[in-house]
Design a protein around this motif. Sequence first.
Motif, mmCIF file in Angstrom:
data_model
loop_
_atom_site.group_PDB
_atom_site.id
_atom_site.type_symbol
_atom_site.label_atom_id
_atom_site.label_comp_id
_atom_site.label_asym_id
_atom_site.label_seq_id
_atom_site.Cartn_x
_atom_site.Cartn_y
_atom_site.Cartn_z
ATOM 1 N N SER A 248 1.101 -0.945 -7.684
ATOM 2 C CA SER A 248 1.584 -1.377 -7.207
ATOM 3 C C SER A 248 1.368 -0.686 -5.762
ATOM 4 N N VAL A 249 1.292 0.541 -5.645
ATOM 5 C CA VAL A 249 1.238 1.152 -4.022
ATOM 6 C C VAL A 249 0.179 0.788 -4.384
ATOM 7 N N ARG A 250 -1.343 1.005 -4.521
ATOM 8 C CA ARG A 250 -2.469 1.447 -4.867
ATOM 9 C C ARG A 250 -2.644 0.615 -4.313
ATOM 10 N N MET A 251 -1.500 -1.156 -4.653
ATOM 11 C CA MET A 251 -2.278 -2.950 -4.490
ATOM 12 C C MET A 251 -2.176 -2.823 -3.038
ATOM 13 N N LYS A 252 -0.946 -2.156 -2.870
ATOM 14 C CA LYS A 252 -0.160 -2.224 -1.680
ATOM 15 C C LYS A 252 -1.254 -1.349 -0.581
ATOM 16 N N GLU A 253 -1.845 -0.305 -0.236
ATOM 17 C CA GLU A 253 -2.864 0.598 0.145
ATOM 18 C C GLU A 253 -3.860 -0.609 0.448
ATOM 19 N N ASP A 254 -4.549 -1.102 -0.719
ATOM 20 C CA ASP A 254 -5.867 -1.814 -0.421
ATOM 21 C C ASP A 254 -5.730 -3.040 0.649
ATOM 22 N N GLU A 255 -4.093 -3.675 -0.012
ATOM 23 C CA GLU A 255 -4.288 -4.920 1.130
ATOM 24 C C GLU A 255 -3.898 -4.122 2.435
ATOM 25 N N SER A 256 -3.028 -3.452 2.938
ATOM 26 C CA SER A 256 -3.526 -2.264 4.349
ATOM 27 C C SER A 256 -4.866 -2.240 5.033
ATOM 28 N N ASN A 257 -5.447 -1.434 3.534
ATOM 29 C CA ASN A 257 -6.752 -1.014 4.608
ATOM 30 C C ASN A 257 -7.463 -2.696 4.795
#
Length: 164
Positions: free
Chosen positions: A29-38
Amino acid sequence: MNASDFIAAIALVVSLLSAWISYRAHRHSVRMKEDESNLAFSREKSEFLVRIDKARKSFDHLEHRLKGLLDRIGHGADDTRKALAAEAEQLKSDLSYLEGCQRQAWSLWEETYEMGQSGLAHHKPRFLGLIEDDEQFASEAQVRCGRTEEAIDKAETKLTMFFV
């Protein structure tokens, strides 16, 4: 080992497995949010770079128009050059200011290209204001170019009528 020990061992294994699965889900979940933010940052940065590039192209077009008008005045008859001296000075002034606009646009493009997420969030409003100010100048210069073209046409028409 009695039944309660066996059940406790199974409960411990299930609990550890559940904790591991929860940890993995949280990491995902954290990785997905970081990817979306990037991705959102990359999109915003790309759109802003395109905005700056459009302004640069507009400035290049105006530069060609100003130089063309100055050439047209410079290659005109002496009477035409004298009659359009004020317009020629204004065009030269516009061209000089435009060169600054072009340098600034290149600088803003390069700075934006190198920026990280926090830098873009901090500097984008100021950079956008600078670009919009320069675009406003370019718009006003385009209007002055139109008036100068009309003045050149009138001066050339008068000169042609004089010789006819």
